[in-house]
Design a protein around this motif. Structure first.
Motif, PDB file in Angstrom:
ATOM      1  N   HIS A  66       0.824  -1.206   0.000  1.00 11.75           N
ATOM      2  CA  HIS A  66       0.000   0.000   0.000  1.00 11.75           C
ATOM      3  C   HIS A  66       0.865   1.266   0.000  1.00 11.75           C
ATOM      4  CE1 HIS A  66      -3.593   2.352   0.580  1.00 11.75           C
ATOM      5  NE2 HIS A  66      -3.169   2.848   1.730  1.00 11.75           N
ATOM      6  N   SER A  80      -7.866  10.807   2.588  1.00 11.78           N
ATOM      7  CA  SER A  80      -8.988   9.932   2.912  1.00 11.78           C
ATOM      8  C   SER A  80     -10.184  10.328   2.061  1.00 11.78           C
ATOM      9  CB  SER A  80      -9.352  10.025   4.404  1.00 11.78           C
ATOM     10  OG  SER A  80      -9.710  11.362   4.738  1.00 11.78           O
ATOM     11  N   THR A  98     -11.343   4.566   1.387  1.00 10.69           N
ATOM     12  CA  THR A  98     -10.048   4.448   2.056  1.00 10.69           C
ATOM     13  C   THR A  98     -10.171   3.838   3.440  1.00 10.69           C
ATOM     14  OG1 THR A  98     -10.277   6.713   2.898  1.00 10.69           O
ATOM     15  CG2 THR A  98      -9.116   6.424   0.803  1.00 10.69           C
ATOM     16  N   ILE A 106      -4.874   6.854   1.969  1.00 13.91           N
ATOM     17  CA  ILE A 106      -3.988   6.644   0.837  1.00 13.91           C
ATOM     18  C   ILE A 106      -2.767   7.528   1.039  1.00 13.91           C
ATOM     19  CG2 ILE A 106      -3.691   7.106  -1.630  1.00 13.91           C
ATOM     20  CD1 ILE A 106      -6.489   6.211  -2.106  1.00 13.91           C
ATOM     21  N   LEU A 474     -11.106  12.649  -2.716  1.00 12.90           N
ATOM     22  CA  LEU A 474     -10.160  12.504  -1.617  1.00 12.90           C
ATOM     23  C   LEU A 474      -9.874  13.858  -0.999  1.00 12.90           C
ATOM     24  CD1 LEU A 474      -7.631  10.064  -3.330  1.00 12.90           C
ATOM     25  CD2 LEU A 474      -9.459   9.471  -1.726  1.00 12.90           C
TER      26      LEU A 474
END
Length: 524
Positions: A66, A80, A98, A106, A474
């Motif tokens: 990740h 997020s 997320t 992320i 995001l």
């Protein structure tokens, strides 16, 4: 998206990149580290404990994949939100939250260009600049034609003098001298002649300063140095460059009319701070012709235009361009803004029969400055405010007086940029600027890198229409790694991946040069 400027956690000096608001890892440590053990291999017990907790978790491989795209970024940005995937008809096919990902966010690199802040992201920025400059000099890539027939000049333009300072001048460098910061060549006498100033200080220095001498760039007399003029010149330097390019364009138009041709120039420039706290510009200026049937095409200049003509037009523009700053209560008549009296340092690029300039070396020479800020002056600042200005604007130091001049002059309406960029001694221009058509853009390079990663090395499979079907929602969550242990693990994994990749490249090189040499098992 804003990046937090909070200080790093003081208890983990060996692992940078963890924000001051980092949360304590909520899981219990299977094998706790005894706090009395002190630092382990240079890392604190808290760092070792959080790294062990993360590494012993069953989901550690998923977390490592990740954060793989962040590399060795010291202060990644945590985002997020949700990512939606639609079909060509606009109907939503899937939604990724997320909250279902490791850590619930992320990670994305901070993208800071300064090596003192994030060496990993600054290296990416430096390499992008290198390829941008090289493509603008050689071409033959990204749709740019070969540019070896084009005339180009590399120049350095400096600021004027604001008062005598200690200096180190080497008239002739040794053949093996490459590092100016560690140069051991014999320097000239600093200031062999000079009388006492009105403040009673001798304006001369009989020493030959070494490259590491901290007095280089310091005024011989703090009271004689014109700090207001220095700050205002930084404030007006971008405007001075713009006016100089306008004058240069007029010179080219006049030159073109004289020979019945059409000319245009393209440039890329960066700035560098000197020891005295003043900037100077490094620029590559390329001369192009003009195709009336295709104005956007990059064509070579007509053979009738020589390098001497091109250089004369440039020198005239820098020698004659000047203007006066806006009035200020400290100087109602304004300050005269000109270039340094020592003139330009001009070198021809691709000159047949002349001194050879390695284009790779030139591109690297320019690119290395985009990762620097005020390190040459011995100071590294973040933006100053009312609470921190008194800590840096000390009246007994050269840089302290310069910062105070920026802060004081910046109180006046229309001069607020001096306060905003007081940490850069009043200069607020972009580190890299270029003409349209000189080369590709940073955005283009970042897009190509993103396509390469998303297609796993097969950019020919990329479809722009499919990319438009991905909608991201995001928002900013936080800055930095959650724990210092996460920072340690991420940097270690990135270093191992880089070593593994380099070993594979070395094996391929050995196999190409010596087919009989077997490749190492890990590179197969």
């Amino acid at each position: 998206m804003s990046v937090s400027t909070l200080p790093l956690v003081p208890e983990t000096p060996k692992v940078s990149g963890t924000g001051a608001s980092a949360e304590t890892w909520p899981w219990s440590v299977t094998r706790p580290v005894d706090p009395r053990a002190g630092y382990v291999h240079g890392h604190s017990p808290a760092t070792v404990a959080t790294a062990f907790a993360r590494g012993s978790d069953p989901d550690y491989p998923d977390w490592l994949r990740h954060v793989q795209g962040v590399g060795e970024c010291r202060r990644p940005i945590r985002l997020s939100g949700q990512i939606h995937v639609n079909n060509p008809a606009g109907e939503r096919m899937a939604t990724f939250d997320t909250a279902d990902m490791p850590d619930g966010v992320i990670y994305t690199p901070c993208g800071n260009r300064r090596a003192s802040v994030c060496p990993s992201c600054s290296e990416v920025y430096r390499r992008d600049t290198y390829h941008l400059i090289k493509a603008g000099l050689t071409g033959d890539r990204w749709g740019i034609p070969p540019l070896h027939d084009h005339i180009a000049i590399f120049l350095t333009a400096t600021a004027p003098s604001f008062g005598p300072v200690h200096r180190r001048v080497v008239d002739v460098h040794a053949a093996d001298c490459r590092n100016k910061d560690g140069c051991t060549c014999r320097a000239s006498v600093c200031h062999p002649f000079g009388r006492a100033c009105p403040h009673g200080l001798e304006q001369r220095c009989r020493e030959r300063h070494s490259a590491a001498d901290s007095r280089i760039g310091q005024p011989l007399c703090l009271d004689c140095y014109d700090y207001n003029a220095h700050a205002v010149w930084h404030h007006e330097a971008p405007e001075l460059w713009r006016r100089t390019m306008i004058r240069f364009d007029r010179n080219l138009d006049r030159l073109g009319r004289t020979h019945g041709v059409e000319l245009r120039r393209k440039y890329a420039k960066v700035y560098e701070f000197q020891h005295r706290g003043a900037i100077h510009y490094h620029a590559v200026i390329r001369l192009d012709g003009r195709n009336p049937d295709c104005p956007d095409a990059i064509v070579a200049p007509p053979p009738v235009i020589t390098r001497a003509m091109f250089e004369t037009a440039i020198r005239d523009a820098f020698a004659t361009t000047t203007h006066t700053s806006a009035p200020h209560p400290a100087n109602p008549e304004g300050w005269p803004i000109t270039w340094g009296a020592k003139g330009l340092d001009v070198k021809h690029v691709n000159a047949p029969g002349g001194p050879t300039i390695d284009l790779n070396h030139l591109a690297g020479y320019i690119a290395k400055y985009v990762t620097k800020s005020t390190e040459a002056t011995g100071r590294i600042f973040t933006r100053l405010d009312e609470l921190t200005i008194d800590l840096h604007a000390t009246p007994d130091t050269h840089l302290g007086r310069l910062i105070r001049a920026c802060w004081t002059l910046g109180e006046t309406e229309g001069w607020h940029r001096l306060r905003r960029y007081a940490h850069q001694y009043g200069y607020g221009g972009h580190i890299t600027t270029k003409s349209r058509g000189f080369s590709v853009t940073y955005g283009f390079q970042r897009a190509q890198r993103a396509i390469w990663r998303r297609t796993q090395g097969h950019p020919e499979t990329w479809d722009d229409q499919q990319a438009e079907l991905v909608i991201t929602e995001l928002g900013y969550h936080a800055t930095g790694w959650i724990t210092t242990g996460d920072a340690l693990l991420a940097r270690t994994a990135a270093a191992q991946a880089r070593t593994y990749h380099q070993a594979g490249l070395d094996a391929l090189t050995d196999e190409a040069t010596n087919p009989a040499t077997p490749a190492p098992p890990h590179a197969a």
